[in-house]
Design a protein around this motif. Sequence first.
Motif, mmCIF file in Angstrom:
data_model
loop_
_atom_site.group_PDB
_atom_site.id
_atom_site.type_symbol
_atom_site.label_atom_id
_atom_site.label_comp_id
_atom_site.label_asym_id
_atom_site.label_seq_id
_atom_site.Cartn_x
_atom_site.Cartn_y
_atom_site.Cartn_z
ATOM 1 N N TRP A 91 12.703 -55.491 90.055
ATOM 2 C CA TRP A 91 12.229 -54.738 91.209
ATOM 3 C C TRP A 91 12.210 -53.231 90.971
ATOM 4 C CZ3 TRP A 91 9.943 -57.641 94.690
ATOM 5 C CH2 TRP A 91 10.342 -58.969 94.859
ATOM 6 N N THR A 142 9.324 -57.072 100.476
ATOM 7 C CA THR A 142 9.559 -58.512 100.388
ATOM 8 C C THR A 142 10.679 -58.927 101.336
ATOM 9 O OG1 THR A 142 8.870 -58.501 98.066
ATOM 10 C CG2 THR A 142 10.141 -60.404 98.816
ATOM 11 N N SER A 175 15.716 -60.685 98.845
ATOM 12 C CA SER A 175 14.317 -61.110 98.766
ATOM 13 C C SER A 175 14.163 -62.600 99.047
ATOM 14 C CB SER A 175 13.743 -60.777 97.382
ATOM 15 O OG SER A 175 14.428 -61.469 96.357
ATOM 16 N N TYR A 232 10.422 -54.117 96.805
ATOM 17 C CA TYR A 232 11.571 -54.978 97.120
ATOM 18 C C TYR A 232 11.830 -54.985 98.626
ATOM 19 C CZ TYR A 232 16.314 -56.917 96.443
ATOM 20 O OH TYR A 232 17.446 -57.697 96.459
#
Length: 207
Positions: free
Chosen positions: A65, A171, A12, A168
């Motif tokens: 997440w 991102t 991320s 997640y």
Amino acid sequence: MSDRLWYVAYGSNLLRERFFVYLTGAEDGSEFGPHPPAPSSTAVDAERWLWIDHALYFAGVSRRWTGASAFVSLTIDPAEPSLAHAYLIDSVQLAHVASVENVVDSVDTSAAESLPIGEWTTLDIDRRGEAYRGKYDALLRLQDIDGQPAFTLTSSIAREHGEPSSKYLSTIRRGLLSAKIDMDVDAYLDAATGRITSTHRGSSSGA
């Protein structure tokens, strides 16, 4: 070793605004949740996109997440490189990033000073008996970037394969797209999601 070093992100933290939360801190209600600010307020001196010869995979479970976390293998494999985003920071900030990644108050990363290129060391993490702490307990030294040492964090053990959450992956995808590199982002993430890393054949100076 110079106080300036590259922290090389692959999950991320590929997304610039996500990584900067680790340094500046964030309050409840922010996009990435609350984070303590780094003790050092030194500005990031430079950024660099690069490929590293360590395969990306997803394993374990992240409380933040609610799905598997991203890791890179400690084994060097040029056939399965990972796209990474490097940030030029200081050693205090590296220790802070390590503590936040491992959900602990502090982590001693001074071993970085003597870690040879291509080797890794297991960080001493006080897990307090909680499995979600200390997942990123391996400090891996990568090839130098512009003459400055480069490091990333990953797992010292092969963790159980898992599926990352859609949030997640979204991102990470945002981070990959921000690189403006000609690549099939979805195919890259699909390959990583299906990849199972069962062994770590890299060398360790602390394991």
